[in-house]
Design a protein around this motif. Structure first.
Motif, PDB file in Angstrom:
ATOM      1  N   UNK A  49     -27.830 -29.223  33.127  1.00  0.00           N
ATOM      2  CA  UNK A  49     -26.931 -29.653  32.078  1.00  0.00           C
ATOM      3  C   UNK A  49     -25.729 -30.291  32.568  1.00  0.00           C
ATOM      4  N   UNK A  50     -25.130 -31.306  31.955  1.00  0.00           N
ATOM      5  CA  UNK A  50     -24.099 -32.062  31.999  1.00  0.00           C
ATOM      6  C   UNK A  50     -23.167 -31.953  30.597  1.00  0.00           C
ATOM      7  N   UNK A  51     -21.833 -31.869  30.961  1.00  0.00           N
ATOM      8  CA  UNK A  51     -20.967 -32.014  30.067  1.00  0.00           C
ATOM      9  C   UNK A  51     -20.320 -33.345  30.161  1.00  0.00           C
ATOM     10  N   UNK A  52     -20.153 -34.071  29.119  1.00  0.00           N
ATOM     11  CA  UNK A  52     -19.431 -35.398  28.905  1.00  0.00           C
ATOM     12  C   UNK A  52     -18.302 -34.872  28.071  1.00  0.00           C
ATOM     13  N   UNK A  53     -17.161 -34.574  28.566  1.00  0.00           N
ATOM     14  CA  UNK A  53     -16.235 -34.219  27.677  1.00  0.00           C
ATOM     15  C   UNK A  53     -15.094 -35.342  27.335  1.00  0.00           C
ATOM     16  N   UNK A  54     -14.638 -35.682  26.114  1.00  0.00           N
ATOM     17  CA  UNK A  54     -13.985 -36.774  25.977  1.00  0.00           C
ATOM     18  C   UNK A  54     -12.600 -36.890  26.753  1.00  0.00           C
ATOM     19  N   UNK A  55     -11.861 -35.675  26.889  1.00  0.00           N
ATOM     20  CA  UNK A  55     -10.771 -35.543  27.670  1.00  0.00           C
ATOM     21  C   UNK A  55     -10.938 -35.908  29.339  1.00  0.00           C
ATOM     22  N   UNK A  56     -12.232 -35.453  29.823  1.00  0.00           N
ATOM     23  CA  UNK A  56     -12.303 -35.571  30.937  1.00  0.00           C
ATOM     24  C   UNK A  56     -12.840 -37.228  31.211  1.00  0.00           C
ATOM     25  N   UNK A  57     -13.508 -37.598  30.348  1.00  0.00           N
ATOM     26  CA  UNK A  57     -14.022 -38.997  30.451  1.00  0.00           C
ATOM     27  C   UNK A  57     -12.436 -40.068  30.299  1.00  0.00           C
ATOM     28  N   UNK A  58     -11.786 -39.647  29.600  1.00  0.00           N
ATOM     29  CA  UNK A  58     -10.267 -40.378  29.557  1.00  0.00           C
ATOM     30  C   UNK A  58      -9.830 -40.313  30.831  1.00  0.00           C
ATOM     31  N   UNK A  59      -9.830 -39.455  31.703  1.00  0.00           N
ATOM     32  CA  UNK A  59      -9.315 -39.419  33.062  1.00  0.00           C
ATOM     33  C   UNK A  59     -10.084 -40.298  34.048  1.00  0.00           C
ATOM     34  N   UNK A  60     -11.055 -40.622  33.702  1.00  0.00           N
ATOM     35  CA  UNK A  60     -12.012 -41.381  34.823  1.00  0.00           C
ATOM     36  C   UNK A  60     -12.432 -42.660  34.168  1.00  0.00           C
ATOM     37  N   UNK A  61     -13.820 -42.543  33.557  1.00  0.00           N
ATOM     38  CA  UNK A  61     -14.439 -43.911  33.200  1.00  0.00           C
ATOM     39  C   UNK A  61     -13.576 -44.634  32.127  1.00  0.00           C
ATOM     40  N   UNK A  62     -12.653 -43.747  31.146  1.00  0.00           N
ATOM     41  CA  UNK A  62     -12.152 -44.619  30.137  1.00  0.00           C
ATOM     42  C   UNK A  62     -10.587 -44.649  30.475  1.00  0.00           C
ATOM     43  N   UNK A  63     -10.162 -44.440  31.689  1.00  0.00           N
ATOM     44  CA  UNK A  63      -8.646 -44.378  31.845  1.00  0.00           C
ATOM     45  C   UNK A  63      -7.858 -45.447  31.395  1.00  0.00           C
ATOM     46  N   UNK A  64      -8.520 -46.841  31.336  1.00  0.00           N
ATOM     47  CA  UNK A  64      -7.986 -48.030  30.947  1.00  0.00           C
ATOM     48  C   UNK A  64      -7.735 -48.016  29.262  1.00  0.00           C
ATOM     49  N   UNK A  65      -7.974 -47.084  28.712  1.00  0.00           N
ATOM     50  CA  UNK A  65      -8.288 -47.123  27.104  1.00  0.00           C
ATOM     51  C   UNK A  65      -7.205 -46.393  26.408  1.00  0.00           C
TER      52      UNK A  65
END
Ligand SMILES: Nc1ncnc2c1ncn2[C@@H]1O[C@H](COP(=O)(O)OP(=O)(O)OP(=O)(O)O)[C@@H](O)[C@H]1O
Ligand SMILES: [Mg+2]
Length: 189
Positions: A49-65
């Motif tokens: 199982x993996x969780x792709x949490x919006x908050x977490x992704x915004x700290x990494x993969x989407x930190x430019x957005x």
């Protein structure tokens, strides 16, 4: 040993498909809470199982957005890309993500093979009372101006596979509703 490992792998591949549970809903509706509880339950069942949490992704993969419509869509599209890769490799992929725009959720549905949209729903007055991150307070005080559902649009799903009214159910009941759905569809045992 080699036989047992192979045997397990073949058995696992043929019986346990990857899928995406896409939790959409406004801030504080309960997306992360439900995803974490579902993860615990499925890990217990021996799934990956993996969780792709919006908050977490915004700290990494989407930190430019940021939070413009365009940036929110880009952010969501990146998550679609990762979710698709995971799910097609047999991973149960849980996506707690506000994902306010219908169009991008439709894109997720079209791109991901086993896609299950979970509308995590709750009336605004209850969300304002819950306010675990203090975002509604800040928005109502004018300190932020783009809170989804209050200031920015939230486009409700038209035909989600599952709707959870988190103001009417306990977390346990909501988890149960989702697990029963997954069992009925043959996604989990
Ligand atoms: N049936 C329910 N399902 C999920 N959460 C519930 C339920 N009933 C009450 N809650 C509470 O609602 C709150 C939801 O917070 P949570 O962080 O999960 O929201 P979220 O949708 O992930 O918000 P955000 O978009 O800001 O990340 C938690 O405090 C949780 O305990
Ligand atoms: Mg969350």
């Amino acid at each position: 040993m080699a036989f047992r490992e192979n045997h397990w792998r073949v058995w696992n591949m043929s019986n346990d498909p990857g899928f995406v549970l896409w939790f959409t809903g406004p801030p504080a509706a309960g997306k992360t809470t439900l995803a974490e509880r579902i993860r615990a339950s499925l890990l217990n069942n021996g799934r990956r199982v993996e969780i792709l949490d919006g908050d977490e992704i915004r700290k990494g993969l989407s930190r430019d957005l940021g939070f413009s419509k365009e940036d929110r869509e880009k952010h969501n599209e990146r998550v679609i890309f990762v979710a698709k890769l995971l799910a097609r490799n047999g991973v149960v992929t849980l996506v707690p993500l506000i994902s306010p725009y219908r169009e991008v959720r439709t894109k997720a549905r079209n791109e991901i093979q086993n896609f299950i949209e979970v509308y995590v729903r709750c009336p605004l007055e209850i969300l304002i009372k819950r306010d675990p991150k203090g975002l509604y307070r800040k928005a109502l005080a004018g300190e932020i101006t783009n809170l989804t559902g209050l200031q920015d649009p939230y486009e409700e799903p038209l035909s989600p596979e599952i709707t959870i009214n988190t103001n009417e159910q306990t977390v346990d009941e909501s988890v149960n509703t989702i697990i029963e759905y997954l069992k009925a569809r043959g996604f989990v045992r």
